[in-house]
Scaffold this active site. Sequence first.
Site, PDB file in Angstrom:
ATOM      1  N   SER A   1       0.863  -1.194   0.000  1.00 49.13           N
ATOM      2  CA  SER A   1       0.000   0.000   0.000  1.00 49.13           C
ATOM      3  C   SER A   1       0.888   1.229   0.000  1.00 49.13           C
ATOM      4  O   SER A   1       2.036   1.174   0.454  1.00 49.13           O
ATOM      5  CB  SER A   1      -0.873   0.027   1.257  1.00 49.13           C
ATOM      6  OG  SER A   1      -1.447   1.325   1.436  1.00 49.13           O
TER       7      SER A   1
ATOM      8  N   TYR B   1      -1.271  -1.001  10.497  1.00 55.87           N
ATOM      9  CA  TYR B   1      -1.478  -1.336   9.085  1.00 55.87           C
ATOM     10  C   TYR B   1      -0.298  -0.841   8.256  1.00 55.87           C
ATOM     11  O   TYR B   1       0.273  -1.595   7.462  1.00 55.87           O
ATOM     12  CB  TYR B   1      -2.769  -0.681   8.607  1.00 55.87           C
ATOM     13  CG  TYR B   1      -3.066  -0.844   7.148  1.00 55.87           C
ATOM     14  CD1 TYR B   1      -2.707   0.125   6.215  1.00 55.87           C
ATOM     15  CD2 TYR B   1      -3.717  -1.971   6.692  1.00 55.87           C
ATOM     16  CE1 TYR B   1      -2.986  -0.031   4.863  1.00 55.87           C
ATOM     17  CE2 TYR B   1      -4.009  -2.131   5.343  1.00 55.87           C
ATOM     18  CZ  TYR B   1      -3.641  -1.160   4.446  1.00 55.87           C
ATOM     19  OH  TYR B   1      -3.910  -1.316   3.100  1.00 55.87           O
TER      20      TYR B   1
HETATM   21  N1  LIG Z   1      -8.745  -0.876  -1.400  1.00 54.96           N
HETATM   22  C1  LIG Z   1      -7.756  -0.045  -1.244  1.00 54.96           C
HETATM   23  O1  LIG Z   1      -7.919   1.189  -1.349  1.00 54.96           O
HETATM   24  C2  LIG Z   1      -6.402  -0.533  -0.881  1.00 54.96           C
HETATM   25  C3  LIG Z   1      -6.164  -1.865  -0.559  1.00 54.96           C
HETATM   26  N2  LIG Z   1      -4.871  -2.253  -0.274  1.00 54.96           N
HETATM   27  C4  LIG Z   1      -4.564  -3.654   0.010  1.00 54.96           C
HETATM   28  O2  LIG Z   1      -5.065  -4.472  -1.017  1.00 54.96           O
HETATM   29  C5  LIG Z   1      -5.422  -5.748  -0.497  1.00 54.96           C
HETATM   30  C6  LIG Z   1      -6.848  -6.051  -0.867  1.00 54.96           C
HETATM   31  O3  LIG Z   1      -7.616  -4.996  -0.360  1.00 54.96           O
HETATM   32  P1  LIG Z   1      -9.155  -4.813  -0.752  1.00 54.96           P
HETATM   33  O4  LIG Z   1      -9.467  -5.584  -1.981  1.00 54.96           O
HETATM   34  O5  LIG Z   1      -9.452  -3.378  -0.697  1.00 54.96           O
HETATM   35  O6  LIG Z   1      -9.784  -5.510   0.515  1.00 54.96           O
HETATM   36  P2  LIG Z   1     -11.204  -6.206   0.683  1.00 54.96           P
HETATM   37  O7  LIG Z   1     -11.424  -6.322   2.159  1.00 54.96           O
HETATM   38  O8  LIG Z   1     -12.191  -5.527  -0.133  1.00 54.96           O
HETATM   39  O9  LIG Z   1     -10.928  -7.648   0.102  1.00 54.96           O
HETATM   40  C7  LIG Z   1      -9.943  -8.374   0.745  1.00 54.96           C
HETATM   41  C8  LIG Z   1     -10.216  -9.805   0.448  1.00 54.96           C
HETATM   42  O10 LIG Z   1      -9.348 -10.511   1.315  1.00 54.96           O
HETATM   43  C9  LIG Z   1     -10.124 -11.365   2.118  1.00 54.96           C
HETATM   44  N3  LIG Z   1      -9.504 -11.460   3.418  1.00 54.96           N
HETATM   45  C10 LIG Z   1      -9.346 -10.479   4.343  1.00 54.96           C
HETATM   46  N4  LIG Z   1      -8.776 -11.001   5.444  1.00 54.96           N
HETATM   47  C11 LIG Z   1      -8.595 -12.318   5.186  1.00 54.96           C
HETATM   48  C12 LIG Z   1      -8.060 -13.383   5.926  1.00 54.96           C
HETATM   49  N5  LIG Z   1      -7.611 -13.189   7.172  1.00 54.96           N
HETATM   50  N6  LIG Z   1      -8.011 -14.598   5.352  1.00 54.96           N
HETATM   51  C13 LIG Z   1      -8.463 -14.804   4.090  1.00 54.96           C
HETATM   52  N7  LIG Z   1      -8.993 -13.832   3.329  1.00 54.96           N
HETATM   53  C14 LIG Z   1      -9.046 -12.611   3.898  1.00 54.96           C
HETATM   54  C15 LIG Z   1     -11.497 -10.760   2.187  1.00 54.96           C
HETATM   55  O11 LIG Z   1     -12.450 -11.750   2.484  1.00 54.96           O
HETATM   56  C16 LIG Z   1     -11.638 -10.226   0.790  1.00 54.96           C
HETATM   57  O12 LIG Z   1     -12.026 -11.266  -0.082  1.00 54.96           O
HETATM   58  C17 LIG Z   1      -5.204  -5.668   1.004  1.00 54.96           C
HETATM   59  O13 LIG Z   1      -3.958  -6.239   1.318  1.00 54.96           O
HETATM   60  C18 LIG Z   1      -5.190  -4.160   1.278  1.00 54.96           C
HETATM   61  O14 LIG Z   1      -4.404  -3.858   2.399  1.00 54.96           O
HETATM   62  C19 LIG Z   1      -3.811  -1.390  -0.297  1.00 54.96           C
HETATM   63  C20 LIG Z   1      -4.030  -0.072  -0.589  1.00 54.96           C
HETATM   64  C21 LIG Z   1      -5.320   0.452  -0.884  1.00 54.96           C
HETATM   65  C1  LIG Z   2      -4.505   3.366   1.038  1.00 55.75           C
HETATM   66  C2  LIG Z   2      -4.702   2.527   2.272  1.00 55.75           C
HETATM   67  O1  LIG Z   2      -4.138   1.290   2.151  1.00 55.75           O
HETATM   68  C3  LIG Z   2      -6.150   2.490   2.562  1.00 55.75           C
HETATM   69  O2  LIG Z   2      -6.318   3.075   3.829  1.00 55.75           O
HETATM   70  C4  LIG Z   2      -7.350   2.452   4.488  1.00 55.75           C
HETATM   71  O3  LIG Z   2      -7.909   2.845   5.497  1.00 55.75           O
HETATM   72  C5  LIG Z   2      -7.690   1.212   3.901  1.00 55.75           C
HETATM   73  O4  LIG Z   2      -7.373   0.286   4.903  1.00 55.75           O
HETATM   74  C6  LIG Z   2      -6.855   1.147   2.635  1.00 55.75           C
HETATM   75  O5  LIG Z   2      -6.007   0.044   2.755  1.00 55.75           O
END
Ligand SMILES: NC(=O)C1=CN([C@@H]2O[C@H](COP(=O)(O)OP(=O)(O)OC[C@H]3O[C@@H](n4cnc5c(N)ncnc54)[C@H](O)[C@@H]3O)[C@@H](O)[C@H]2O)C=CC1
Ligand SMILES: C[C@H](O)[C@@H]1OC(=O)[C@H](O)[C@@H]1O
Length: 256
Positions: free
Chosen positions: A146, A159
């Site tokens: 991130s 985080y």
């Molecule tokens: N959405 C954003 O703006 C950003 C997201 N990220 C990173 O991208 C990655 C994905 O984020 P998003 O798609 O936004 O999250 P999200 O929460 O929308 O999706 C995450 C997925 O991972 C699964 N997951 C979460 N914890 C889990 C666990 N303990 N075991 C198995 N599955 C698990 C959830 O069920 C979901 O399918 C994360 O690592 C997040 O930190 C980084 C920067 C920005």
């Molecule tokens: C950009 C960051 O990763 C963003 O900040 C948050 O609060 C969410 O957790 C996203 O990961």
Amino acid sequence: MYLPSFSLHNKLAAVTGATKGIGYAITMAYAEAGADIIVIARTEEDVHRVVQEVKSYGQKGYPVVADVKDYLSIISQIEATIPDESTIDIWVNNAGMNIRNNALEVQDEEWEQIVQTNMKSAFFLSQYAARQMKDKQEGKIINISSVAGHVALRTGVVYGMTKSALIQMTKTLALEWGEYNIHVNAIGPWYFNTPLTEKLLKNEEYVEEIKSRTPMRRIGELKELAGTAVFLASEASNYMTGQTLFVDGGMTIYGF
Ligand SMILES: NC(=O)C1=CN([C@@H]2O[C@H](COP(=O)(O)OP(=O)(O)OC[C@H]3O[C@@H](n4cnc5c(N)ncnc54)[C@H](O)[C@@H]3O)[C@@H](O)[C@H]2O)C=CC1
Ligand SMILES: C[C@H](O)[C@@H]1OC(=O)[C@H](O)[C@@H]1O
């Protein structure tokens, strides 16, 4: 002769958190690019739904229902599910979570949840994947970090620490595994609209503040991130390792 292939045909990819948000976008892009997918997430119904979607592209899909904190269960399910002759070519550590809290208020339990989900699982699952990649002298590991691992955000110190750790893990694993032709890279997203951020991004004032810190003045589209993930999984990135690509609309270079 100078255009490398972005195809993932005949490749087996594993994606954690593959059923929603960024992980789902990467999974579908990989399937469209020709990869078979090990679909890893916690909810059985979602996992089987996405496996069917992968199959609709003519690719094989393998369900793994587990919490990444229980990475040994993931490993045993994979060993029991994929054909003996198959080995993992691409591993994406995507699953991640955040408990947004001020540093003065952080509790031990919150620390453990975030650290185990975002960091510990990524290391041990990378170790598992790399052991088979080493045998065949090739592999791609992609860590979803991130911008929070590179610059300070207000969205939680723990985080941010885990996301910085993924960037450093990417460098060190790239150093150790380069001789095995295992490429380890990371992606650092800025905000994308997903279940993780949807509450935050419903706040118009907050979105305007995000845009004001983003040279491209907009939030990214998931396919713009999936494209980077396809690049890092394909032969087009075969001389890149240890790098973090920030897919952030320019946010991390915006000084003032
Ligand atoms: N959405 C954003 O703006 C950003 C997201 N990220 C990173 O991208 C990655 C994905 O984020 P998003 O798609 O936004 O999250 P999200 O929460 O929308 O999706 C995450 C997925 O991972 C699964 N997951 C979460 N914890 C889990 C666990 N303990 N075991 C198995 N599955 C698990 C959830 O069920 C979901 O399918 C994360 O690592 C997040 O930190 C980084 C920067 C920005
Ligand atoms: C950009 C960051 O990763 C963003 O900040 C948050 O609060 C969410 O957790 C996203 O990961």
